[in-house]
Design a protein around this motif. Structure first.
Motif, PDB file in Angstrom:
ATOM      1  N   LYS A  34       0.485  -1.300  -0.107  1.00  0.00           N
ATOM      2  CA  LYS A  34       0.098  -0.043  -0.029  1.00  0.00           C
ATOM      3  C   LYS A  34       0.969   1.136  -0.440  1.00  0.00           C
ATOM      4  O   LYS A  34       0.735   2.305  -0.858  1.00  0.00           O
ATOM      5  CB  LYS A  34      -0.699  -0.175   1.111  1.00  0.00           C
ATOM      6  CG  LYS A  34      -2.152   1.508   1.417  1.00  0.00           C
ATOM      7  CD  LYS A  34      -2.928   1.340   2.694  1.00  0.00           C
ATOM      8  CE  LYS A  34      -3.962   2.114   2.850  1.00  0.00           C
ATOM      9  NZ  LYS A  34      -4.575   2.256   3.132  1.00  0.00           N
ATOM     10  N   TYR A  35       2.184   1.111   0.378  1.00  0.00           N
ATOM     11  CA  TYR A  35       2.750   2.574   0.716  1.00  0.00           C
ATOM     12  C   TYR A  35       4.402   1.627   0.571  1.00  0.00           C
ATOM     13  O   TYR A  35       4.625   0.326   0.258  1.00  0.00           O
ATOM     14  CB  TYR A  35       3.460   2.417   1.874  1.00  0.00           C
ATOM     15  CG  TYR A  35       1.859   2.959   2.651  1.00  0.00           C
ATOM     16  CD1 TYR A  35       1.294   4.786   2.556  1.00  0.00           C
ATOM     17  CD2 TYR A  35       1.274   2.425   3.420  1.00  0.00           C
ATOM     18  CE1 TYR A  35       0.203   4.658   3.227  1.00  0.00           C
ATOM     19  CE2 TYR A  35      -0.187   2.459   4.145  1.00  0.00           C
ATOM     20  CZ  TYR A  35      -0.202   3.639   4.098  1.00  0.00           C
ATOM     21  OH  TYR A  35      -2.140   4.038   4.562  1.00  0.00           O
ATOM     22  N   CYS A  36       4.994   2.656  -0.443  1.00  0.00           N
ATOM     23  CA  CYS A  36       6.676   2.499  -1.176  1.00  0.00           C
ATOM     24  C   CYS A  36       7.102   4.593  -0.231  1.00  0.00           C
ATOM     25  O   CYS A  36       6.896   4.770  -0.503  1.00  0.00           O
ATOM     26  CB  CYS A  36       6.882   2.270  -2.920  1.00  0.00           C
ATOM     27  SG  CYS A  36       6.473   3.843  -3.007  1.00  0.00           S
ATOM     28  N   ASN A  37       8.400   3.351   0.376  1.00  0.00           N
ATOM     29  CA  ASN A  37       9.824   4.340   1.032  1.00  0.00           C
ATOM     30  C   ASN A  37       9.206   5.188  -0.444  1.00  0.00           C
ATOM     31  O   ASN A  37       9.921   5.179  -1.670  1.00  0.00           O
ATOM     32  CB  ASN A  37      11.127   3.347   0.612  1.00  0.00           C
ATOM     33  CG  ASN A  37      11.937   4.143   1.656  1.00  0.00           C
ATOM     34  OD1 ASN A  37      11.949   5.485   1.487  1.00  0.00           O
ATOM     35  ND2 ASN A  37      12.530   4.086   1.472  1.00  0.00           N
ATOM     36  N   PRO A  38      10.051   6.562  -0.381  1.00  0.00           N
ATOM     37  CA  PRO A  38      10.293   7.725  -1.841  1.00  0.00           C
ATOM     38  C   PRO A  38      11.593   7.268  -1.828  1.00  0.00           C
ATOM     39  O   PRO A  38      11.667   7.988  -3.148  1.00  0.00           O
ATOM     40  CB  PRO A  38       8.727   8.931  -0.692  1.00  0.00           C
ATOM     41  CG  PRO A  38       9.044   8.478   0.464  1.00  0.00           C
ATOM     42  CD  PRO A  38       9.202   7.092   1.019  1.00  0.00           C
ATOM     43  N   ASP A  39      12.523   7.396  -1.082  1.00  0.00           N
ATOM     44  CA  ASP A  39      13.878   6.988  -1.260  1.00  0.00           C
ATOM     45  C   ASP A  39      14.372   6.520  -2.218  1.00  0.00           C
ATOM     46  O   ASP A  39      15.555   6.206  -2.241  1.00  0.00           O
ATOM     47  CB  ASP A  39      14.585   7.336   0.221  1.00  0.00           C
ATOM     48  CG  ASP A  39      14.080   9.105   0.143  1.00  0.00           C
ATOM     49  OD1 ASP A  39      14.325   9.859  -0.574  1.00  0.00           O
ATOM     50  OD2 ASP A  39      14.181   8.877   1.750  1.00  0.00           O
ATOM     51  N   ASP A  40      13.583   4.770  -1.241  1.00  0.00           N
ATOM     52  CA  ASP A  40      14.011   4.009  -2.520  1.00  0.00           C
ATOM     53  C   ASP A  40      12.491   2.562  -2.415  1.00  0.00           C
ATOM     54  O   ASP A  40      12.278   1.824  -1.472  1.00  0.00           O
ATOM     55  CB  ASP A  40      14.779   2.967  -1.316  1.00  0.00           C
ATOM     56  CG  ASP A  40      14.768   1.639  -1.421  1.00  0.00           C
ATOM     57  OD1 ASP A  40      14.684   1.415  -3.030  1.00  0.00           O
ATOM     58  OD2 ASP A  40      15.686   0.899  -0.707  1.00  0.00           O
ATOM     59  N   PRO A  41      12.278   2.816  -4.215  1.00  0.00           N
ATOM     60  CA  PRO A  41      10.669   2.480  -3.863  1.00  0.00           C
ATOM     61  C   PRO A  41      10.645   1.307  -3.789  1.00  0.00           C
ATOM     62  O   PRO A  41       9.516   0.098  -4.036  1.00  0.00           O
ATOM     63  CB  PRO A  41      10.526   2.351  -5.421  1.00  0.00           C
ATOM     64  CG  PRO A  41      10.570   3.938  -5.499  1.00  0.00           C
ATOM     65  CD  PRO A  41      12.583   3.896  -5.122  1.00  0.00           C
TER      66      PRO A  41
END
Length: 111
Positions: A75-82
């Motif tokens: 549902k969410y992904c790390n903006p710095d490491d997708p």
């Protein structure tokens, strides 16, 4: 569908920032779910082949009737490491907490 693999940087500069960010989210989601989609396709193909031969896949593999619980969809992904994702269930990962602390909103990290 446009062949994005052959799109040049010059062509991408014609897109708005919002379009590029949307494309980035879609690519990150496709990458994060790639293995799971391939496994499901392989399993469906194997089940169909087993059925064609008059068996169930569990009969051939010796697996018990209990289905394996699939992991949740990101549902969410790390903006710095997708490649780092979270389903929104369970303990919040450190990257999520760090991003919230840095002022990001959860909605901004949705896949």
């Amino acid at each position: 569908m446009t062949d994005l693999v052959n799109v040049s940087v010059e062509e991408l500069t014609e897109y708005s920032l919002a379009d590029l960010k949307s494309l980035e989210k879609k690519v990150a989601k496709a990458i994060a779910t790639y293995d799971e989609r391939k496994k499901k396709a392989a399993l469906a193909e194997l089940e169909a082949k087993a059925k064609e031969m008059g068996f169930s896949l569990s009969e051939l593999t010796g697996a018990k009737g209990k289905p394996v619980k699939a992991s949740g969809v990101a549902k969410y992904c790390n903006p710095d490491d997708p490649s780092q994702t979270w389903t929104g269930k369970g303990r919040r990962p450190a990257w999520f907490l760090d991003a919230i602390e840095a002022g990001k909103k959860a909605e901004e990290m949705e896949v």
